[in-house]
Motif scaffolding. Sequence first.
Motif, mmCIF file in Angstrom:
data_model
loop_
_atom_site.group_PDB
_atom_site.id
_atom_site.type_symbol
_atom_site.label_atom_id
_atom_site.label_comp_id
_atom_site.label_asym_id
_atom_site.label_seq_id
_atom_site.Cartn_x
_atom_site.Cartn_y
_atom_site.Cartn_z
ATOM 1 N N SER A 64 0.783 -1.228 0.000
ATOM 2 C CA SER A 64 0.000 0.000 0.000
ATOM 3 C C SER A 64 0.816 1.281 0.000
ATOM 4 O O SER A 64 0.254 2.370 -0.079
ATOM 5 C CB SER A 64 -0.923 0.009 1.221
ATOM 6 N N GLU A 65 2.149 1.179 0.044
ATOM 7 C CA GLU A 65 2.956 2.387 0.237
ATOM 8 C C GLU A 65 3.776 2.809 -0.969
ATOM 9 O O GLU A 65 4.593 3.707 -0.872
ATOM 10 C CB GLU A 65 3.874 2.202 1.447
ATOM 11 N N GLY A 66 3.557 2.202 -2.099
ATOM 12 C CA GLY A 66 4.276 2.626 -3.294
ATOM 13 C C GLY A 66 4.439 1.496 -4.285
ATOM 14 O O GLY A 66 4.526 0.323 -3.908
ATOM 15 N N PHE A 67 4.465 1.881 -5.559
ATOM 16 C CA PHE A 67 4.642 0.909 -6.635
ATOM 17 C C PHE A 67 5.187 1.648 -7.852
ATOM 18 O O PHE A 67 4.640 2.684 -8.242
ATOM 19 C CB PHE A 67 3.304 0.239 -6.988
ATOM 20 N N ARG A 68 6.278 1.122 -8.425
ATOM 21 C CA ARG A 68 6.864 1.748 -9.618
ATOM 22 C C ARG A 68 7.487 0.689 -10.521
ATOM 23 O O ARG A 68 8.047 -0.295 -10.031
ATOM 24 C CB ARG A 68 7.964 2.741 -9.255
ATOM 25 N N LEU A 69 7.400 0.935 -11.813
ATOM 26 C CA LEU A 69 8.142 0.143 -12.782
ATOM 27 C C LEU A 69 9.406 0.928 -13.089
ATOM 28 O O LEU A 69 9.339 2.025 -13.651
ATOM 29 C CB LEU A 69 7.330 -0.069 -14.064
ATOM 30 N N LEU A 70 10.537 0.390 -12.714
ATOM 31 C CA LEU A 70 11.829 1.034 -12.932
ATOM 32 C C LEU A 70 12.570 0.291 -14.036
ATOM 33 O O LEU A 70 12.214 -0.841 -14.377
ATOM 34 C CB LEU A 70 12.629 1.035 -11.630
ATOM 35 N N PRO A 71 13.602 0.896 -14.617
ATOM 36 C CA PRO A 71 14.313 0.219 -15.702
ATOM 37 C C PRO A 71 14.868 -1.158 -15.339
ATOM 38 O O PRO A 71 14.798 -2.086 -16.133
ATOM 39 C CB PRO A 71 15.441 1.196 -16.050
ATOM 40 N N ALA A 72 15.402 -1.316 -14.130
ATOM 41 C CA ALA A 72 16.053 -2.574 -13.767
ATOM 42 C C ALA A 72 15.143 -3.554 -13.035
ATOM 43 O O ALA A 72 15.429 -4.745 -13.003
ATOM 44 C CB ALA A 72 17.277 -2.281 -12.894
ATOM 45 N N HIS A 73 14.047 -3.057 -12.441
ATOM 46 C CA HIS A 73 13.196 -3.934 -11.628
ATOM 47 C C HIS A 73 11.862 -3.247 -11.328
ATOM 48 O O HIS A 73 11.692 -2.056 -11.585
ATOM 49 C CB HIS A 73 13.895 -4.310 -10.319
ATOM 50 N N ILE A 74 10.964 -4.013 -10.749
ATOM 51 C CA ILE A 74 9.688 -3.500 -10.248
ATOM 52 C C ILE A 74 9.898 -3.205 -8.770
ATOM 53 O O ILE A 74 10.480 -4.026 -8.051
ATOM 54 C CB ILE A 74 8.581 -4.559 -10.416
ATOM 55 N N GLU A 75 9.428 -2.051 -8.330
ATOM 56 C CA GLU A 75 9.564 -1.706 -6.923
ATOM 57 C C GLU A 75 8.193 -1.621 -6.279
ATOM 58 O O GLU A 75 7.329 -0.888 -6.750
ATOM 59 C CB GLU A 75 10.296 -0.371 -6.766
ATOM 60 N N ALA A 76 7.991 -2.375 -5.207
ATOM 61 C CA ALA A 76 6.744 -2.353 -4.443
ATOM 62 C C ALA A 76 7.099 -2.150 -2.972
ATOM 63 O O ALA A 76 8.055 -2.748 -2.478
ATOM 64 C CB ALA A 76 5.975 -3.656 -4.634
ATOM 65 N N VAL A 77 6.316 -1.301 -2.293
ATOM 66 C CA VAL A 77 6.577 -0.998 -0.888
ATOM 67 C C VAL A 77 5.353 -1.411 -0.080
ATOM 68 O O VAL A 77 4.225 -1.027 -0.410
ATOM 69 C CB VAL A 77 6.873 0.506 -0.691
ATOM 70 N N ASP A 78 5.600 -2.199 0.975
ATOM 71 C CA ASP A 78 4.473 -2.665 1.785
ATOM 72 C C ASP A 78 4.155 -1.702 2.933
ATOM 73 O O ASP A 78 4.828 -0.680 3.114
ATOM 74 C CB ASP A 78 4.683 -4.109 2.254
ATOM 75 N N PHE A 79 3.132 -2.043 3.691
ATOM 76 C CA PHE A 79 2.636 -1.207 4.786
ATOM 77 C C PHE A 79 3.709 -0.910 5.828
ATOM 78 O O PHE A 79 3.713 0.145 6.452
ATOM 79 C CB PHE A 79 1.427 -1.884 5.445
ATOM 80 N N ASN A 80 4.643 -1.838 6.013
ATOM 81 C CA ASN A 80 5.742 -1.656 6.963
ATOM 82 C C ASN A 80 6.905 -0.875 6.365
ATOM 83 O O ASN A 80 7.954 -0.751 6.996
ATOM 84 C CB ASN A 80 6.254 -3.012 7.461
ATOM 85 N N ARG A 81 6.722 -0.398 5.143
ATOM 86 C CA ARG A 81 7.723 0.353 4.384
ATOM 87 C C ARG A 81 8.922 -0.511 3.961
ATOM 88 O O ARG A 81 10.011 -0.002 3.693
ATOM 89 C CB ARG A 81 8.172 1.598 5.118
ATOM 90 N N THR A 82 8.700 -1.819 3.888
ATOM 91 C CA THR A 82 9.706 -2.710 3.329
ATOM 92 C C THR A 82 9.651 -2.573 1.818
ATOM 93 O O THR A 82 8.569 -2.636 1.221
ATOM 94 C CB THR A 82 9.439 -4.171 3.736
#
Length: 115
Positions: A83-101
Amino acid sequence: MHDHSAIVLGNELYLAVGDHVACLSFSLPRRLVWSTQVDMATCFGIHWENGRGALISHGELGISRLSLEGNLMWQASGTDVFSEGFRLLPAHIEAVDFNRTVYRLDYATGEVRDS
């Protein structure tokens, strides 16, 4: 509706609906082509990474990659909701969970990558 509720690719509309991603055809006859469950809770959005031809679902409990035919290629989950972030980046997909992991997922496999 928001920026990642739907994507148009050619003559098809890919739509995040509840816990599914659905593909609708604009070609006649207009029809539902497929519908695939991508999350146990809800799908926050659908994303397209053109360079890799990657259709990526950002779900509450999981991140999924789908083929354009609606087949799940992989699914990845975390320790809490994404719930804290999601992005498609050139090298990988970045997802951030509720604990900010922060999870960095490989486009091809969905495996968590080291930074």
